[in-house]
Design a protein around this motif. Structure first.
Motif, short mmCIF file in Angstrom:
data_model
loop_
_atom_site.label_atom_id
_atom_site.label_comp_id
_atom_site.label_asym_id
_atom_site.label_seq_id
_atom_site.Cartn_x
_atom_site.Cartn_y
_atom_site.Cartn_z
N ASP A 282 134.83 6.06 -6.41
CA ASP A 282 135.96 6.69 -7.07
C ASP A 282 136.81 5.70 -7.87
O ASP A 282 137.53 6.09 -8.79
CB ASP A 282 136.85 7.42 -6.06
CG ASP A 282 137.37 6.50 -4.97
OD1 ASP A 282 136.58 5.70 -4.45
OD2 ASP A 282 138.56 6.58 -4.64
N LYS A 283 136.71 4.42 -7.57
CA LYS A 283 137.47 3.42 -8.30
C LYS A 283 136.98 3.25 -9.74
O LYS A 283 137.65 2.63 -10.56
CB LYS A 283 137.41 2.07 -7.59
CG LYS A 283 138.17 2.04 -6.27
CD LYS A 283 139.65 2.29 -6.46
CE LYS A 283 140.41 2.22 -5.16
NZ LYS A 283 141.86 2.54 -5.33
N ALA B 130 148.36 -9.86 -15.47
CA ALA B 130 147.92 -9.22 -14.24
C ALA B 130 147.73 -7.73 -14.48
O ALA B 130 148.47 -7.11 -15.26
CB ALA B 130 148.92 -9.46 -13.12
N VAL B 131 146.73 -7.15 -13.82
CA VAL B 131 146.47 -5.71 -13.87
C VAL B 131 146.52 -5.18 -12.45
O VAL B 131 145.75 -5.59 -11.58
CB VAL B 131 145.10 -5.40 -14.49
CG1 VAL B 131 144.86 -3.90 -14.53
CG2 VAL B 131 144.99 -6.00 -15.89
N ASN B 132 147.45 -4.26 -12.19
CA ASN B 132 147.61 -3.68 -10.86
C ASN B 132 147.70 -2.16 -10.97
O ASN B 132 148.10 -1.62 -12.00
CB ASN B 132 148.87 -4.22 -10.18
CG ASN B 132 148.82 -5.73 -9.98
OD1 ASN B 132 147.97 -6.24 -9.26
ND2 ASN B 132 149.73 -6.43 -10.64
N GLU B 133 147.34 -1.49 -9.88
CA GLU B 133 147.52 -0.05 -9.86
C GLU B 133 149.01 0.25 -9.93
O GLU B 133 149.82 -0.39 -9.27
CB GLU B 133 146.89 0.56 -8.62
CG GLU B 133 145.38 0.55 -8.65
CD GLU B 133 144.76 1.43 -7.58
OE1 GLU B 133 145.52 2.02 -6.79
OE2 GLU B 133 143.53 1.54 -7.54
N LEU B 134 149.35 1.23 -10.74
CA LEU B 134 150.75 1.59 -10.92
C LEU B 134 151.29 2.21 -9.64
O LEU B 134 150.79 3.25 -9.18
CB LEU B 134 150.88 2.57 -12.09
CG LEU B 134 152.29 2.92 -12.56
CD1 LEU B 134 153.05 1.69 -13.00
CD2 LEU B 134 152.23 3.93 -13.69
N ASN B 135 152.27 1.55 -9.05
CA ASN B 135 152.87 2.04 -7.80
C ASN B 135 151.85 2.19 -6.68
O ASN B 135 152.03 2.99 -5.77
CB ASN B 135 153.57 3.39 -8.01
CG ASN B 135 155.05 3.23 -8.18
OD1 ASN B 135 155.52 2.24 -8.71
ND2 ASN B 135 155.81 4.21 -7.73
N GLU B 136 150.73 1.49 -6.80
CA GLU B 136 149.67 1.56 -5.80
C GLU B 136 149.16 2.99 -5.63
O GLU B 136 148.71 3.38 -4.54
CB GLU B 136 150.13 0.99 -4.46
CG GLU B 136 150.53 -0.48 -4.55
CD GLU B 136 150.94 -1.06 -3.21
OE1 GLU B 136 151.02 -0.29 -2.23
OE2 GLU B 136 151.18 -2.28 -3.15
N TRP B 137 149.23 3.78 -6.72
CA TRP B 137 148.69 5.14 -6.67
C TRP B 137 147.18 5.04 -6.89
O TRP B 137 146.71 4.81 -7.98
CB TRP B 137 149.34 6.01 -7.75
CG TRP B 137 148.88 7.43 -7.70
CD1 TRP B 137 148.00 8.05 -8.54
CD2 TRP B 137 149.27 8.42 -6.75
NE1 TRP B 137 147.81 9.35 -8.17
CE2 TRP B 137 148.58 9.61 -7.07
CE3 TRP B 137 150.12 8.42 -5.64
CZ2 TRP B 137 148.72 10.79 -6.33
CZ3 TRP B 137 150.26 9.60 -4.91
CH2 TRP B 137 149.58 10.75 -5.25
N GLY B 138 146.42 5.22 -5.81
CA GLY B 138 145.00 4.93 -5.85
C GLY B 138 144.09 6.08 -6.24
O GLY B 138 142.88 5.89 -6.35
#
Length: 614
Positions: free
Chosen positions: A471-472, A494-502
């Motif tokens: 799913d990622k 840096a690239v991160n999930e926004l608000n850790e919404w997975g």
């Protein structure tokens, strides 16, 4: 809050407290009569065949996989009817708040996917179908209209006397049957189905490969093509571009210039492609009261270089500023961002597929099969292009060399960009944050978007979903942070999930007043994950992310109901839903739900625009 979902295209422009609709059609009506009316891109198969009408409305009779399959088909059922006069919608739940700002929500997308002679087309090639919801804040009344955009292709493909449709333009993503297949050079089918814009008192429907069509905002009659950019330079400004030597050696630059000269008469003359094609995503700089648009050269789709021209227009459509950037990379751009000082492009790398291009030219495969994604590098380029020449810069900070991209440390295909903004510290260092949706190159496939199988002409919803552990690869909301020092050198990215919404999500949207400026709330379409089959797409939930306090709140349309905007597939109905943005995540988030008459149900749309009344 107004949200939008299901494919493509710019977050809609919305007031602080509304969320609006989407859906699928189920019947054909008298507006477009036909001797034989096909019901849609509907996809019966040898293994899943309905036997009674109850099969669509009695999920307990079906296993989850079959239900999910048919739910997906109904999101793309053609609608041949039009609502040429305003239709009053019945508010079936709640009421439009008394302080609601009066205005109109415009939603565009495809309306027709199958003709009367056995050919189907990809959703992206479906004829543009404009829907409007006018809300009277004083009375709480909601009225609905829907019209097809009378493009040149629509005029050719529909017989005005019989109402029959025969697709002659295959479009970039489709292949037609019979005599319309081999050797068909009618590719650039400007269907004006991707986004809608209300600017300078005028209404436009846009497509990814040509000029927009102007629409009369009252009657929804098609006025005709509108030439946004005349062949004149911006007053007081010179169009700037990098010298050819900057694309590498002079020999390489000259070689590709010769290749471009060979391609131009073929693309422009044989395939009727416009020399410059406008992207369907535009931006509005509210602070400067400017419309920002971007174009690229048609021949660059087949060459290892990219030419992008940015234009800034005032409310009278006067060209104020124009800049061209020649980038030595083969890129495909669908959406982009801007700040006070930069245009920002995520470089989705592509390459020419030689076997695919041969079959595409002959008409044996979609034109888009001439291209494929290019995962040759494990990074993703981000181009920070100076919005204004140094002579017009509002500060004394040294500008970086825009020809050198920032390489983000992950391989991602960026679909939509919600916003970008920048901050400088006391030392002159620059922090840029970008909110976007991106997916893995391993998932993205030009020929299978929306799960459309051009060889069978059917929809396969499994393509838009992935199994456990994969799913990622699907679209996710990301926040890209770039730090530059005072000399423009990149200190960190840096690239991160926004608000850790997975969860899988797309179509990030913000309040338009904050476009290009710092904002804390981001809205997007996502999935609740409650379905066993098709757990990730189509979307059924709105998520509100607060980047300041890291809180997350959601509103779900309910079982077998999908947003893009909300559509109740279980009952085959479309609704306009108004949400209180401050109440998302609570039981009273939905304040009103208005029902579209069943005979006017419409397919899933793309992008929308909220235009307040004067």
């Amino acid at each position: 809050m107004l949200a939008k979902a299901c494919h493509n295209i710019t977050p809609p422009k919305f007031p602080p407290a509304v969320k609006l609709p989407q859906g699928a059609a189920t019947t054909s009506q008298v507006s477009f009569p036909s001797r034989h009316v096909s019901r849609a891109i509907s996809i019966p198969t040898t293994t899943i065949t309905p036997t009674t009408p109850e099969i669509f409305t009695s999920p307990e009779l079906l296993d989850d996989r079959v239900t999910a399959f048919w739910d997906y088909q109904f999101l793309f059922v053609s609608q041949r009817s039009e609502a040429v006069e305003p239709v009053a919608l019945r508010v079936v739940e709640g009421a439009v708040p008394s302080d609601f700002p009066s205005g109109t929500y415009y939603l565009t997308g495809p309306g027709l996917f199958t003709d009367d002679h056995g050919s189907t087309v990809h959703p992206l090639d479906g004829h543009g179908y404009l829907r409007t919801f006018e809300i009277d804040g004083a009375t709480g009344n909601v009225t609905f209209m829907a019209r097809y955009i009378r493009t040149e292709a629509q005029a050719e493909e529909r017989d005005p006397e019989t109402g029959q449709w025969r697709f002659t333009h295959r479009g970039p993503f489709s292949v037609l049957k019979g005599e319309n297949m081999v050797g068909n050079t009618k590719v650039m089918k400007n269907v004006a189905n991707t986004s809608v814009l209300h600017w300078g008192g005028r209404l436009f429907c846009l497509w990814e490969g040509g000029d927009p069509y102007e629409i009369d905002s009252g009657s929804l009659d098609t006025v005709g093509k509108f030439q946004l950019i005349k062949n004149t330079p911006a007053a007081g400004h010179e169009s700037t571009s990098s010298p050819s030597e900057e694309t590498g050696t002079k020999f390489t630059a000259d070689f590709w210039n010769v290749a471009a000269q060979i391609l131009k008469p073929i693309l422009y003359g044989v395939f009727k492609m416009p020399p410059k094609r406008f992207l369907s995503h535009y931006k509005i700089d509210v602070r400067r009261n400017r419309l920002l648009i971007i174009s690229c050269n048609a021949e660059d789709m087949l060459l290892p270089r990219s030419n992008f021209t940015f234009y800034e227009l005032d409310a009278n459509f006067k060209l104020l500023h124009q800049q061209e950037f020649n980038i030595p990379d083969h890129l495909m751009i669908h959406d982009w961002a801007f700040t006070d000082s930069n245009y920002i492009l995520f470089g989705n790398r592509i390459k020419l597929d030689v076997p695919g291009s041969m079959t595409a030219v002959c008409g044996l495969s979609p034109m888009i099969s001439a291209l494929s994604v290019n995962p040759s590098k494990q990074t993703s380029p981000i181009y920070l292009l100076p919005r204004f020449p140094r002579s017009e810069s509002t500060d004394n900070v040294v500008q970086r060399d825009w020809k050198i991209p920032i390489e983000a440390p992950s391989q991602m295909w960026v679909l939509h960009v919600g916003n970008a903004f920048e901050d400088r510290d006391d030392s002159g260092n620059l922090e840029i944050q970008i909110q976007a949706s991106g997916c893995s190159y391993q998932w993205f496939n030009f020929q299978k978007m929306f799960g459309y199988d051009w060889q069978s002409g059917k929809l396969d919803p499994a393509m838009m979903n992935r199994g456990e552990g994969e799913d990622k690869l699907l679209p996710h909301l990301v926040q890209v942070s770039i730090r530059l020092d005072i000399n423009g050198d990149c200190q960190n990215v840096a690239v991160n999930e926004l608000n850790e919404w997975g969860k899988a999500a797309d179509f990030p949207a913000i309040h338009p007043d904050y476009s290009g400026r710092k904002s804390s709330c981001v809205y997007a379409a996502t999935s609740s994950g409650s379905r066993q089959a098709l757990p990730h797409f189509p979307f059924d939930t709105v998520v509100k992310l607060n980047t300041a306090d890291k809180s997350t709140h959601t509103w779900s349309a309910g079982r077998r109901r999908f947003i893009g905007e909300p559509y109740a597939v279980a009952t085959q109905r479309c609704y306009l839903v108004v949400l209180d943005a401050k109440q998302i995540g609570k039981s009273k988030a939905m304040v009103a739900r208005a029902e579209v008459p069943r005979h006017l149900n419409f397919p899933l749309g793309f992008h929308g625009f909220w235009a307040p009344s004067k």
